[in-house]
Design a protein around this motif. Structure first.
Motif, PDB file in Angstrom:
ATOM      1  N   MET A   1       0.835  -1.180   0.000  1.00 31.88           N
ATOM      2  CA  MET A   1       0.000   0.000   0.000  1.00 31.88           C
ATOM      3  C   MET A   1       0.880   1.243   0.000  1.00 31.88           C
ATOM      4  N   TYR A   2       0.402   2.282  -0.613  1.00 31.19           N
ATOM      5  CA  TYR A   2       1.208   3.483  -0.776  1.00 31.19           C
ATOM      6  C   TYR A   2       1.310   4.319   0.500  1.00 31.19           C
ATOM      7  N   LEU A   3       0.377   4.150   1.435  1.00 31.60           N
ATOM      8  CA  LEU A   3       0.365   4.963   2.638  1.00 31.60           C
ATOM      9  C   LEU A   3       0.379   4.056   3.872  1.00 31.60           C
ATOM     10  N   THR A   4       1.558   3.861   4.423  1.00 37.70           N
ATOM     11  CA  THR A   4       1.696   3.007   5.591  1.00 37.70           C
ATOM     12  C   THR A   4       1.491   3.844   6.857  1.00 37.70           C
ATOM     13  N   SER A   5       1.389   3.164   7.978  1.00 39.99           N
ATOM     14  CA  SER A   5       1.196   3.885   9.236  1.00 39.99           C
ATOM     15  C   SER A   5       2.437   4.714   9.582  1.00 39.99           C
ATOM     16  N   GLU A   6       3.606   4.246   9.165  1.00 41.03           N
ATOM     17  CA  GLU A   6       4.825   5.016   9.404  1.00 41.03           C
ATOM     18  C   GLU A   6       4.822   6.308   8.599  1.00 41.03           C
ATOM     19  N   LYS A   7       4.335   6.221   7.359  1.00 42.99           N
ATOM     20  CA  LYS A   7       4.273   7.412   6.509  1.00 42.99           C
ATOM     21  C   LYS A   7       3.268   8.422   7.071  1.00 42.99           C
ATOM     22  N   LYS A   8       2.129   7.916   7.554  1.00 43.02           N
ATOM     23  CA  LYS A   8       1.130   8.797   8.172  1.00 43.02           C
ATOM     24  C   LYS A   8       1.718   9.497   9.394  1.00 43.02           C
ATOM     25  N   ALA A   9       2.406   8.731  10.242  1.00 43.13           N
ATOM     26  CA  ALA A   9       3.012   9.311  11.438  1.00 43.13           C
ATOM     27  C   ALA A   9       4.032  10.374  11.067  1.00 43.13           C
ATOM     28  N   GLU A  10       4.786  10.125  10.000  1.00 44.39           N
ATOM     29  CA  GLU A  10       5.774  11.099   9.538  1.00 44.39           C
ATOM     30  C   GLU A  10       5.102  12.386   9.063  1.00 44.39           C
ATOM     31  N   ILE A  11       3.996  12.254   8.327  1.00 47.83           N
ATOM     32  CA  ILE A  11       3.261  13.428   7.840  1.00 47.83           C
ATOM     33  C   ILE A  11       2.722  14.228   9.015  1.00 47.83           C
ATOM     34  N   PHE A  12       2.117  13.543  10.002  1.00 48.03           N
ATOM     35  CA  PHE A  12       1.547  14.256  11.141  1.00 48.03           C
ATOM     36  C   PHE A  12       2.626  14.868  12.018  1.00 48.03           C
ATOM     37  N   LYS A  13       3.782  14.222  12.112  1.00 49.20           N
ATOM     38  CA  LYS A  13       4.867  14.784  12.915  1.00 49.20           C
ATOM     39  C   LYS A  13       5.432  16.033  12.256  1.00 49.20           C
ATOM     40  N   LYS A  14       5.513  16.022  10.936  1.00 49.17           N
ATOM     41  CA  LYS A  14       6.078  17.161  10.218  1.00 49.17           C
ATOM     42  C   LYS A  14       5.128  18.353  10.198  1.00 49.17           C
ATOM     43  N   HIS A  15       3.848  18.102   9.973  1.00 46.77           N
ATOM     44  CA  HIS A  15       2.911  19.202   9.786  1.00 46.77           C
ATOM     45  C   HIS A  15       2.016  19.450  10.993  1.00 46.77           C
ATOM     46  N   GLY A  16       1.842  18.454  11.845  1.00 49.78           N
ATOM     47  CA  GLY A  16       1.059  18.635  13.056  1.00 49.78           C
ATOM     48  C   GLY A  16       1.982  18.920  14.212  1.00 49.78           C
ATOM     49  N   GLU A  17       1.456  18.819  15.411  1.00 49.88           N
ATOM     50  CA  GLU A  17       2.279  19.061  16.582  1.00 49.88           C
ATOM     51  C   GLU A  17       3.100  17.826  16.934  1.00 49.88           C
ATOM     52  N   GLU A  26      -3.739  21.139  10.366  1.00 47.01           N
ATOM     53  CA  GLU A  26      -2.593  21.132   9.460  1.00 47.01           C
ATOM     54  C   GLU A  26      -2.213  19.715   9.062  1.00 47.01           C
ATOM     55  N   GLY A  27      -2.254  18.805  10.018  1.00 44.99           N
ATOM     56  CA  GLY A  27      -1.932  17.410   9.720  1.00 44.99           C
ATOM     57  C   GLY A  27      -2.931  16.789   8.769  1.00 44.99           C
ATOM     58  N   GLN A  28      -4.214  17.081   8.969  1.00 46.87           N
ATOM     59  CA  GLN A  28      -5.238  16.539   8.085  1.00 46.87           C
ATOM     60  C   GLN A  28      -5.102  17.094   6.676  1.00 46.87           C
ATOM     61  N   VAL A  29      -4.816  18.392   6.559  1.00 43.45           N
ATOM     62  CA  VAL A  29      -4.635  18.993   5.238  1.00 43.45           C
ATOM     63  C   VAL A  29      -3.431  18.376   4.541  1.00 43.45           C
ATOM     64  N   ALA A  30      -2.352  18.152   5.283  1.00 43.94           N
ATOM     65  CA  ALA A  30      -1.155  17.542   4.696  1.00 43.94           C
ATOM     66  C   ALA A  30      -1.434  16.121   4.231  1.00 43.94           C
ATOM     67  N   LEU A  31      -2.178  15.349   5.036  1.00 37.98           N
ATOM     68  CA  LEU A  31      -2.519  13.983   4.646  1.00 37.98           C
ATOM     69  C   LEU A  31      -3.408  13.975   3.408  1.00 37.98           C
ATOM     70  N   PHE A  32      -4.423  14.835   3.385  1.00 39.15           N
ATOM     71  CA  PHE A  32      -5.294  14.917   2.216  1.00 39.15           C
ATOM     72  C   PHE A  32      -4.513  15.337   0.976  1.00 39.15           C
ATOM     73  N   THR A  33      -3.571  16.251   1.129  1.00 38.89           N
ATOM     74  CA  THR A  33      -2.764  16.699  -0.012  1.00 38.89           C
ATOM     75  C   THR A  33      -1.919  15.554  -0.546  1.00 38.89           C
TER      76      THR A  33
END
Length: 89
Positions: A1-17, A26-33
Motif C-alpha cells: 500500500m502506498y500509505l503506511t502507518s509510518e508514513k502517516k506518522a511522519e506526515i503528522f509529525k512534520k505538519h502537526g504538533e 494542518e496534519g489533516q490537510v497535509a494527509l489529504f494533499t
C-alpha cells in the motif's frame, strides 16, 4: 500500500504538533494533499477510472472545508500551511 502507518506518522509529525495528534487541521490537510497527489498521478495513467475520480473530488472537498475552517479560525496558520504545502487556493 502506498500509505503506511509510518508514513502517516511522519506526515503528522512534520505538519502537526506530534505524530499522535491526528486531529490537527494542518496534519489533516497535509494527509489529504498527499492522497490527492497520489490519486492525481493514478488518474493520469488511468483516465477511465471514474470511481477514483469521484474519490478525488471528495477528498478535494474535504480539504477545502478544513482549509476554510482554518482560515476563519487562524489566518496565520492557514497561510503557513498553504505556503508549506504549495497549495494554491
Amino acid at each position: 500500500m502506498y500509505l503506511t502507518s509510518e508514513k502517516k506518522a511522519e506526515i503528522f509529525k512534520k505538519h502537526g504538533e506530534t505524530a499522535k495528534n491526528t486531529g490537527s487541521a494542518e496534519g489533516q490537510v497535509a494527509l489529504f494533499t498527499f492522497r490527492i497527489n497520489h490519486l492525481t498521478e493514478h488518474l493520469k495513467r488511468n483516465r477511465k477510472d471514474f470511481n477514483t475520480e469521484k474519490a478525488l473530488v471528495s477528498l478535494v472537498g474535504k480539504r477545502k472545508k478544513i482549509l476554510n475552517y482554518l482560515k476563519d479560525k487562524d489566518i496565520a496558520r492557514y497561510r503557513a500551511i498553504i505556503s508549506e504545502l504549495g497549495i494554491r487556493k
